[in-house]
Design a protein around this motif. Structure first.
Motif, PDB file in Angstrom:
ATOM      1  N   ASP A 245      20.022 -46.064 -16.953  1.00  0.00           N
ATOM      2  CA  ASP A 245      19.323 -45.351 -15.884  1.00  0.00           C
ATOM      3  C   ASP A 245      17.942 -44.967 -16.413  1.00  0.00           C
ATOM      4  OD1 ASP A 245      18.274 -43.608 -14.049  1.00  0.00           O
ATOM      5  OD2 ASP A 245      19.878 -42.122 -14.203  1.00  0.00           O
ATOM      6  N   PRO A 246      16.954 -45.850 -16.210  1.00  0.00           N
ATOM      7  CA  PRO A 246      15.640 -45.613 -16.806  1.00  0.00           C
ATOM      8  C   PRO A 246      14.956 -44.346 -16.311  1.00  0.00           C
ATOM      9  CG  PRO A 246      15.567 -47.485 -15.283  1.00  0.00           C
ATOM     10  CD  PRO A 246      17.009 -47.110 -15.460  1.00  0.00           C
ATOM     11  N   PHE A 247      15.282 -43.920 -15.091  1.00  0.00           N
ATOM     12  CA  PHE A 247      14.662 -42.702 -14.568  1.00  0.00           C
ATOM     13  C   PHE A 247      15.090 -41.498 -15.412  1.00  0.00           C
ATOM     14  CE2 PHE A 247      14.930 -39.129 -11.409  1.00  0.00           C
ATOM     15  CZ  PHE A 247      13.573 -38.866 -11.373  1.00  0.00           C
ATOM     16  N   THR A 248      16.386 -41.427 -15.716  1.00  0.00           N
ATOM     17  CA  THR A 248      16.865 -40.334 -16.562  1.00  0.00           C
ATOM     18  C   THR A 248      16.239 -40.431 -17.950  1.00  0.00           C
ATOM     19  OG1 THR A 248      18.918 -40.228 -15.344  1.00  0.00           O
ATOM     20  CG2 THR A 248      18.936 -39.251 -17.527  1.00  0.00           C
ATOM     21  N   LYS A 250      13.306 -41.542 -18.651  1.00  0.00           N
ATOM     22  CA  LYS A 250      11.935 -41.032 -18.514  1.00  0.00           C
ATOM     23  C   LYS A 250      11.944 -39.492 -18.550  1.00  0.00           C
ATOM     24  CE  LYS A 250       7.615 -40.671 -16.902  1.00  0.00           C
ATOM     25  NZ  LYS A 250       6.563 -40.486 -17.892  1.00  0.00           N
ATOM     26  N   LEU A 251      12.905 -38.892 -17.843  1.00  0.00           N
ATOM     27  CA  LEU A 251      13.016 -37.427 -17.860  1.00  0.00           C
ATOM     28  C   LEU A 251      13.307 -36.938 -19.278  1.00  0.00           C
ATOM     29  CD1 LEU A 251      15.236 -36.811 -14.690  1.00  0.00           C
ATOM     30  CD2 LEU A 251      12.752 -36.883 -14.840  1.00  0.00           C
ATOM     31  N   GLU A 336      16.119 -27.810 -17.662  1.00  0.00           N
ATOM     32  CA  GLU A 336      16.310 -27.580 -16.225  1.00  0.00           C
ATOM     33  C   GLU A 336      15.067 -27.976 -15.439  1.00  0.00           C
ATOM     34  OE1 GLU A 336      17.489 -23.488 -15.645  1.00  0.00           O
ATOM     35  OE2 GLU A 336      19.427 -23.955 -16.597  1.00  0.00           O
ATOM     36  N   LYS A 337      13.906 -27.705 -16.020  1.00  0.00           N
ATOM     37  CA  LYS A 337      12.647 -28.084 -15.359  1.00  0.00           C
ATOM     38  C   LYS A 337      12.672 -29.584 -15.053  1.00  0.00           C
ATOM     39  CE  LYS A 337       7.834 -28.928 -16.421  1.00  0.00           C
ATOM     40  NZ  LYS A 337       6.784 -28.899 -17.443  1.00  0.00           N
ATOM     41  N   TRP A 338      13.253 -30.355 -15.976  1.00  0.00           N
ATOM     42  CA  TRP A 338      13.306 -31.802 -15.786  1.00  0.00           C
ATOM     43  C   TRP A 338      14.631 -32.251 -15.168  1.00  0.00           C
ATOM     44  CZ3 TRP A 338       9.048 -34.712 -16.198  1.00  0.00           C
ATOM     45  CH2 TRP A 338       7.956 -34.154 -16.885  1.00  0.00           C
ATOM     46  N   ASP A 339      15.380 -31.282 -14.599  1.00  0.00           N
ATOM     47  CA  ASP A 339      16.648 -31.572 -13.899  1.00  0.00           C
ATOM     48  C   ASP A 339      17.657 -32.291 -14.790  1.00  0.00           C
ATOM     49  OD1 ASP A 339      15.750 -30.424 -11.482  1.00  0.00           O
ATOM     50  OD2 ASP A 339      14.609 -32.255 -11.043  1.00  0.00           O
TER      51      ASP A 339
END
Lengths: 744, 228
Positions: A245-248, A250-251, A336-339
């Motif tokens: 999951d590349p989006f995670t 990146k976070l 948390e800021k980055w979920d």
């Protein structure tokens, strides 16, 4: 909820975890008791070939790992080399071969994810990715499926996280038919005083789990998939491949780098191969501490997961932090800021013991040092394979020399190993980050280092046919060519990482290849004073008993003190002179010419004089730094003719012809298509001729004037006889089309 | 001129835009976090490239619902200048601030390349520093960049001179052979009717740093400075 009962531990089921009977007895001896099922699972991954390097460690000791620039050598998540101005380069190459064969898209994507985490774990922002991909016979239907899947997987993951994919290699050979290789390299840059290591020190400090939830994917990736051969059951191992999951990711990159601005971070490690197990055990072992973990607190994707599954899961995009006690809330706030999930799952203790509980019940109680350091270290037998003698001879008398060269040149340009690779790299975002000074398609990629005047050149290389014919010299040449590519771009190599892909180490012939290749890498690195700072070993690259060619892929990072002094391989101006630095010998053994023209993989690998090679590189960099040359291109696969042709049309802006005149007493085929080492094709403005010749002379390097850039044709006169005359546009088309057509 | 760059969690060209605006052009530039509910006063807001929220559903589809977009919509409705690059363009379309859609490239593959584009209208704040018909070489990097709109919308775009960039060859000729992604009439960038909102697939921020010989991308930012 009570835990489901675990399978009983007995001699019959230890093998299902990939452990041998002697290993099991060693475990019993170390513990003084029988391990429970979960503990046995921990041993199975920690003692797997993939994690313990049990077959390779004894040989890897022969590599040079130290030097004045080395900040961190092998043993951490990645190697770290000082580049001055308070900055360090952090880099590593790693394989994801087995997963990428079973499931090409996810296997390659998660390979990218894994290597990225190895880099930002150290506190570095990843700024470049490269890869080395090897596939089987293009005629096999599965090859195209694998190629597309792998390229798509790399593209979708790298593009989304926003790290440019700036180069690499794609190679096809039947030896990879059922065993493709996916080696992925990542480079990051960090401030020298902000490097983070995988430590779990400080009794009472908190162990923080960060990132994706843990699922059942990837269980046994390291022990069963990466540490055994392929056979009929391979397809059934698809569920052992992780999902990315590349989006995670990146976070995670952004959140981790933000957290690392604070001083309360003690240590950090990616949950990669063998997941939570290896990260927690290795961190504690480095610090000589103990750890207590409550597995019930691990964020889980599905219900009913057992401790065994939680510990062996290789779910992606997860990190383990150790932070100073009292800063837990601060840390959680950033994540948390980055979920992202961030949960304290345990504490550091002083016991030297890993104690894990689940629902209040003790499920693991193991001495950490014994698990990490007591994996059997094997000195496996080695034996020179019988084939070596047979392939080492080549009778040139039975191969008639060439009268004309156009046909062979086109044949080579069309071969997928030499043909243009832009079909692949145009699917990779190679510009994001605006640091890519030299884009893919030249000898090495050049990446600028922001906040400095410097740049880094990177190349990934290996000619596995050479390594098959002569593993020692083949590995030497892999390193020499890699350094030569960096020299052609204007850089001086400062560190190397390797990915050693070989067959089944239980076979003495394979271990011999391995031993020889490691010696070859060590030999050249020692001579050039370039340390090996990180690496990866991938064994068991065999299917049904058939091994791949030995493939010791090396990636080196070179430093350019002045980022404006970089060079590319293509000709720039009509009227410029062309010359060859280096000497062409009458050697055609192991060449692409023999392979493509006569279907022969035979003969002595080209000779290599490492002293001469280093003098050549010093000269090339000197010429670039003094703005004396317009282009520099390494002569490698396909020899001088291919190097000249590529210099004519591989540039992004224009295609130029060339007129070449040569006199020589050696065979035409060796002169034009032989692969003698230590050669570089350069071009320069005519007014620089004298000063270049003087510097070449002083350097003690051979120099042959080749001809002039310009016109619409490539013409080559050998000893006053026309050897090649072809429209440059025809040659360019022969080179540009094949992979595009093949990849579709 | 004060610039703001919106940072969605999956933005990955945000730092590049920041580098060009702040370090190269010396403009006052600030980040705008996607979870913010209000906006300070800005003269230009950039929606940067990337994968805003992963874009697993459809590029920009989730970004439309992010907290900051409410304030951005208000800012845009009040005539604030808004530049959407790549994913930013996709978000502008999802929000309805610009007409049309961006579909999967005709090749079905991600394309990263540097391509010529022709400037179609020099009477906008985004293009005034150049002249109509000039050719810029700009990078593209996207999987979903194939612009499409229905016939009426296209006619309206043409009638109002809203097309600002078209893919072309190096001499400026617009033809299907030099259409990298299958966009309708080679459209690479458009503006709204009042010319205050611009969306484009090419990345001007990637070709604006003098470390490279080509700084064609500066045209867009210099136009904005000129018109501010």
């Amino acid at each position: 909820m009570p835990l489901p009962p675990s399978p009983l531990v007995n001699i019959d089921n230890i093998e299902s975890l990939g452990l041998t009977l002697p290993e099991f007895e060693r475990i019993q001896h170390l513990l003084g008791r029988n391990p429970n099922w979960t503990e046995l699972g921990i041993f199975s991954v920690m003692w797997s070939e993939h994690c313990s390097y049990k077959s390779s460690k004894v040989h890897l000791k022969n590599l040079p790992t130290e030097g004045p620039r080395v900040v961190q050598g092998p043993g951490e998540n990645a190697g770290v080399v000082d580049i001055g101005d308070g900055k360090v380069a952090v880099f590593k190459i790693e394989s994801h071969n087995h997963p990428s064969f079973v499931e090409p898209f996810q296997g390659a994507a998660t390979g990218v994810g894994g290597i990225l985490r190895d880099i930002f774990t150290m506190g570095a922002r990843p700024i470049a990715l490269l890869n080395s991909l090897r596939f089987g016979d293009p005629e096999e239907p599965r090859t195209r499926y694998l190629l597309r899947g792998v390229v798509n997987g790399i593209s979708s993951y790298g593009n989304c996280v926003g790290v440019p994919n700036v180069g690499g290699e794609i190679n096809f050979d039947f030896c990879y038919d059922n065993n493709n290789l996916v080696n992925v390299f990542c480079l990051g840059v960090a401030d020298k005083d902000r490097i983070f290591l995988g430590n779990a020190s400080g009794v009472g400090n908190s162990v923080l789990y960060v990132g994706s939830k843990t699922g059942r994917d990837g269980i046994h990736g390291a022990s069963l998939l990466a540490s055994s051969e392929f056979d009929e059951t391979t397809e059934a191992k698809r569920p052992t491949v992780q999902v990315g999951d590349p989006f995670t990711e990146k976070l995670l990159i952004e959140a981790c780098l933000e957290a690392m601005e604070h001083d309360w971070i003690v240590g950090i490690q990616d949950m990669g191969a063998a997941g939570l197990t290896s990260s927690s055990f290795e961190m504690a072992d480095r610090s000589g501490t103990g750890v207590e973990l409550d597995l019930s607190k691990v964020p889980m994707r599905e219900t009913g997961m057992t401790p065994f599954e939680i510990l062996l899961s290789e779910s992606q995009e997860r990190m383990l932090f150790v932070i100073e006690k009292g800063h837990e809330e601060e840390a959680k706030k950033i994540f948390e800021k980055w979920d992202l999930d961030a949960v304290v799952i345990g504490q550091v203790t002083d016991t030297g013991v890993m104690r894990m509980t689940m629902e209040g019940e003790e499920v693991v109680n193991l001495p950490i040092h014994a698990v990490v350091e007591s994996a059997p270290q094997l000195v496996r037998p080695t034996k020179k394979p019988n084939y070596i003698e047979a392939v080492d001879t080549l009778n040139l008398n039975i191969i008639p020399d060439l009268e004309r060269g156009e046909g062979i040149l086109k044949l080579l340009l069309k071969s997928l190993n030499i043909a243009d690779k832009s079909w692949a790299y145009k699917q990779y975002d190679h510009m994001v980050g605006i640091n890519t000074l030299v884009m893919p398609g030249s000898d090495a990629a050049v990446i600028r280092v922001k906040e400095t005047n410097k740049a880094l050149a990177i190349s990934v290389d290996c000619n596995s046919r050479y390594c098959h014919l002569n593993p020692f010299r083949g590995a030497q040449i892999a390193v020499a060519e890699c350094f030569r590519n960096i020299a052609c771009s204007g850089g001086v190599p400062i560190g190397l990482t390797n990915c050693l892909n070989f067959g089944n180490p239980e076979k003495p012939e394979i271990m011999w290849q391995f031993e020889q290749a490691v010696l070859g890498i060590g030999n050249v690195c020692n001579y050039f004073s370039v340390p090996v700072v990180s690496g990866n070993v991938s064994l068991y690259n065999e299917t049904k008993g058939k091994s791949i060619y030995p493939t010791p892929v090396v990636a080196a990072v070179g430093l350019l003190e002045d980022q404006t002094k970089h060079c590319t391989q293509w000709f720039k101006n009509p009227g410029d002179h062309i010359a060859l630095l280096g000497l062409t010998l009458e050697e055609i053994g192991g060449t692409d010419y023999l392979e493509n023209y006569l279907d022969l993989c035979q003969g002595s690998v080209p000779a290599l004089d490492i002293k001469y090679e280093r003098m050549l590189h010093q000269l090339c960099v000197e010429l670039i730094q003094n703005d004396l040359i317009q282009s520099a291109h390494d002569c490698s696969e396909g020899g001088l003719a291919v190097a000249i042709a590529e210099s004519c049309f591989s540039g992004p802006n224009q295609t130029l012809g060339a007129t070449i005149e040569l006199k020589s007493s050696i065979r035409n085929d060796a002169l034009m298509f032989g692969e003698s080492q230590s050669r570089i094709v350069i071009s320069y403005s005519p007014d620089k001729k004298e000063v270049i010749e003087e510097r070449v002379n002083n350097a003690g390097i051979d120099f042959s004037s080749l001809g002039i850039v310009g016109g619409n044709d490539l013409t080559v006169q050998l000893n006053d006889k026309e050897f090649i005359k072809e429209k440059i546009s025809t040659l360019e088309e022969a080179w540009r089309e094949p992979l595009k057509r093949y990849g579709g | 001129m004060k610039c703001g760059i919106v940072v969605f969690p999956g933005s990955n060209c945000d730092r590049d835009s920041f580098h060009i605006l702040k370090e190269i052009l010396g403009l006052e530039t600030e980040w705008i976090w996607h979870k913010e509910n209000s906006l300070k006063k800005f003269d230009l807001i950039v929606l940067p490239g990337g994968f805003s929220y992963g874009d697993y559903l459809r590029p920009g589809a989730i970004a439309k619902f992010s907290p900051i977009m409410k304030s951005i919509m208000e800012y845009a409705e009040n005539g604030g200048k808004l530049l959407g690059i790549c994913n930013g363009f996709q978000i502008l379309l999802e929000c309805g601030l610009l007409p049309g859609v961006l579909m999967r490239n005709i090749s079905h593959a991600f394309i990263c390349d540097t391509v010529p584009v022709r400037l179609e209208n020099d009477q906008t704040p985004f293009t005034s520093n150049s002249s109509k018909g000039s050719v810029l070489k700009l990078p593209i990097a996207h999987a979903d960049g194939r612009y499409f709109a229905d016939e009426n919308t296209l006619k309206e775009l043409e009638d109002n001179d809203q097309v600002v960039l078209r893919y072309c060859d190096s001499s400026g000729m617009v033809a299907s052979e030099n259409n990298p992604n299958g966009s309708l009439t080679n459209i690479a960038g458009i503006v709204n009717k009042s010319k205050t909102i611009c969306g484009m697939m090419p990345h001007p921020e990637r070709q604006a740093d003098p470390a490279w010989p080509n700084v064609d991308g500066q045209v867009i930012f210099r136009s904005l400075i000129q018109s501010s």
